[in-house]
Design a protein around this motif. Structure first.
Motif, short mmCIF file in Angstrom:
data_model
loop_
_atom_site.label_atom_id
_atom_site.label_comp_id
_atom_site.label_asym_id
_atom_site.label_seq_id
_atom_site.Cartn_x
_atom_site.Cartn_y
_atom_site.Cartn_z
N PRO A 1 52.65 36.65 -2.25
CA PRO A 1 52.41 34.76 -2.71
C PRO A 1 52.72 34.86 -4.30
O PRO A 1 52.84 35.56 -4.67
CB PRO A 1 51.09 34.84 -2.27
CG PRO A 1 50.64 35.96 -1.22
CD PRO A 1 50.93 37.24 -1.94
N TYR B 1 40.47 39.25 -15.15
CA TYR B 1 40.46 38.75 -14.10
C TYR B 1 41.21 39.70 -13.59
O TYR B 1 42.75 39.46 -13.28
CB TYR B 1 40.37 37.82 -13.58
CG TYR B 1 38.93 36.73 -14.53
CD1 TYR B 1 38.97 36.69 -15.84
CD2 TYR B 1 37.48 36.96 -13.47
CE1 TYR B 1 37.28 35.98 -15.10
CE2 TYR B 1 36.62 36.38 -13.11
CZ TYR B 1 36.73 35.94 -14.39
OH TYR B 1 35.61 35.19 -14.59
N PHE C 1 46.65 42.57 -1.31
CA PHE C 1 47.36 41.92 -2.16
C PHE C 1 46.03 42.50 -3.37
O PHE C 1 45.02 41.93 -3.23
CB PHE C 1 48.16 40.63 -2.26
CG PHE C 1 49.20 40.75 -1.34
CD1 PHE C 1 48.51 40.13 -0.09
CD2 PHE C 1 50.01 40.98 -2.11
CE1 PHE C 1 49.88 39.61 0.82
CE2 PHE C 1 51.34 40.51 -1.02
CZ PHE C 1 51.41 40.35 -0.01
N GLY D 1 34.39 26.83 -10.94
CA GLY D 1 34.36 27.47 -11.80
C GLY D 1 32.98 28.59 -12.18
O GLY D 1 32.53 29.56 -12.44
N LYS E 1 31.19 41.90 -5.44
CA LYS E 1 31.88 41.32 -4.17
C LYS E 1 32.85 40.44 -3.53
O LYS E 1 32.47 39.01 -4.29
CB LYS E 1 30.42 41.80 -3.01
CG LYS E 1 29.75 43.00 -3.43
CD LYS E 1 28.41 42.61 -2.23
CE LYS E 1 28.05 44.40 -2.25
NZ LYS E 1 26.53 44.63 -1.44
N GLY E 2 33.58 39.91 -3.22
CA GLY E 2 34.12 38.65 -2.62
C GLY E 2 33.67 38.48 -1.25
O GLY E 2 32.75 38.65 -0.95
N TYR F 1 42.56 41.10 -2.35
CA TYR F 1 42.36 40.33 -1.47
C TYR F 1 43.73 41.26 -0.25
O TYR F 1 43.38 42.25 0.04
CB TYR F 1 43.70 39.40 -1.29
CG TYR F 1 43.53 37.70 -2.54
CD1 TYR F 1 43.56 37.88 -3.83
CD2 TYR F 1 42.04 37.26 -1.73
CE1 TYR F 1 42.72 37.40 -5.20
CE2 TYR F 1 41.88 36.32 -3.26
CZ TYR F 1 42.23 36.37 -4.18
OH TYR F 1 41.89 35.41 -4.96
N SER G 1 39.49 33.05 -15.77
CA SER G 1 39.04 32.64 -15.33
C SER G 1 38.76 30.53 -15.27
O SER G 1 38.75 30.02 -13.52
CB SER G 1 36.59 33.15 -14.37
OG SER G 1 36.29 32.21 -15.63
N SER H 1 34.04 31.78 -10.65
CA SER H 1 35.58 32.34 -10.06
C SER H 1 35.55 32.64 -9.35
O SER H 1 36.85 33.81 -9.93
CB SER H 1 35.01 33.08 -11.69
OG SER H 1 34.02 32.69 -12.51
N LYS H 2 35.57 32.16 -8.75
CA LYS H 2 36.62 33.16 -6.86
C LYS H 2 37.77 31.30 -6.57
O LYS H 2 37.00 30.04 -7.41
CB LYS H 2 35.60 32.99 -5.86
CG LYS H 2 34.95 33.87 -5.99
CD LYS H 2 33.52 34.23 -5.27
CE LYS H 2 32.10 35.67 -5.45
NZ LYS H 2 31.75 35.72 -4.06
N TYR I 1 35.98 41.46 -6.79
CA TYR I 1 37.10 40.81 -8.20
C TYR I 1 36.08 41.76 -9.21
O TYR I 1 34.77 41.83 -9.09
CB TYR I 1 37.17 39.26 -8.27
CG TYR I 1 36.15 39.01 -7.85
CD1 TYR I 1 35.17 38.81 -7.45
CD2 TYR I 1 35.90 38.04 -9.73
CE1 TYR I 1 33.77 37.59 -7.96
CE2 TYR I 1 34.35 36.89 -9.53
CZ TYR I 1 33.23 37.49 -8.35
OH TYR I 1 32.07 36.26 -8.93
N PHE J 1 39.54 26.90 -6.91
CA PHE J 1 38.96 27.11 -7.28
C PHE J 1 37.67 26.40 -7.97
O PHE J 1 37.86 24.95 -8.21
CB PHE J 1 39.55 27.43 -8.49
CG PHE J 1 39.18 28.55 -10.15
CD1 PHE J 1 38.41 27.77 -10.76
CD2 PHE J 1 39.03 29.51 -9.51
CE1 PHE J 1 38.25 28.38 -11.83
CE2 PHE J 1 38.53 30.54 -11.09
CZ PHE J 1 37.80 29.92 -12.06
#
Lengths: 112, 113
Positions: free
Chosen positions: A44, B31, B90, A95, B57-58, B35, B97, A98-99, B48, A93
């Motif tokens: 991507p 960061y 990926f 903040g 954890k994601g 994925y 951030s 932070s994801k 992450y 996103f």
């Protein structure tokens, strides 16, 4: 957490026509909205992004609009070309954690 | 784009084996992310890291382990591979951030048989 949805999942347009891809998000705290293009078998790549303090952004044939009240944003591609055929991902996103949360992607096909 | 590299690019392994996917970036981005991409699910965040020695954890962390002893490396380990972990993985990195561009590696195609 954030939930990003893309509709439709596939889109087919005639070369030269415009394409619009819509995304909705759930977290009103989200403040950054990128769009990624992924060609078959490739990674991507960012094509355009918009922040929450801006309503619209353009870059040549592509533009993104953001409606914070309705919590949706859209990608607009004008004068589509066969090389625009790809999977497009929207993301939001937040903040606070932070994801970057991605939508499931839409496959755009441009018919010659 | 060459600043973030993944290895191996393609891997076939057997159920129950341990597999480690490597990720290396040369930008000194704070960061880093892992994925997985599956048909119908898009890109889902596994783990992450905000900096060296900081990981979190994601969305889908179960069955995976990560570490970040150095800023430039972020390996992903499947402790005991399962068929459901067949996917394209990926790695990605970002300068900070606050909504900065995320740059993706080329991907690692993993098949668990």
């Amino acid at each position: 957490g954030e939930n990003v949805e893309q509709h439709p999942s596939t889109l087919s347009v005639q070369e030269g026509d415009s394409a619009v891809i819509k995304c909705t998000y759930s977290d009103s705290a989200s403040n950054y909205f990128p769009w990624y293009k992924q060609e078959l078998g490739k990674r991507p790549q960012l094509i355009i992004d918009i922040r929450s303090n801006v309503g619209e952004k353009k870059d040549q044939r592509i533009a993104v609009t953001l409606n914070k009240t309705a919590k949706h944003f859209s990608l607009h591609i004008t004068e589509t070309q066969p090389e625009d055929s790809a999977v497009y991902f929207c993301a939001a996103f937040t903040g606070a954690n932070s994801k970057l949360t991605f939508g499931k992607g839409i496959t755009l096909s441009v018919r010659p | 784009d060459a600043g973030i590299t993944q290895s191996p690019r393609y891997k076939i392994t057997e159920t129950g084996r341990q597999v480690t996917l490597m990720c290396h970036q040369t930008w000194s981005h704070s960061y880093m992310f892992w994925y997985r991409q599956d048909l119908g699910h898009g890109l889902r965040l596994i783990y992450y890291s905000a900096a060296a020695d900081i990981t979190d954890k994601g969305e889908v962390p179960d069955g995976y382990v990560v570490s970040r002893s150095k800023t430039e490396n972020f390996p992903l380990t499947l402790e005991s591979a399962t068929r459901s972990q067949t996917s394209v993985y990926f790695c990605a990195s970002s300068e900070q951030s606050s909504g900065n561009t995320i740059y993706f590696g080329e991907g690692s195609w993993l098949t668990v048989v």
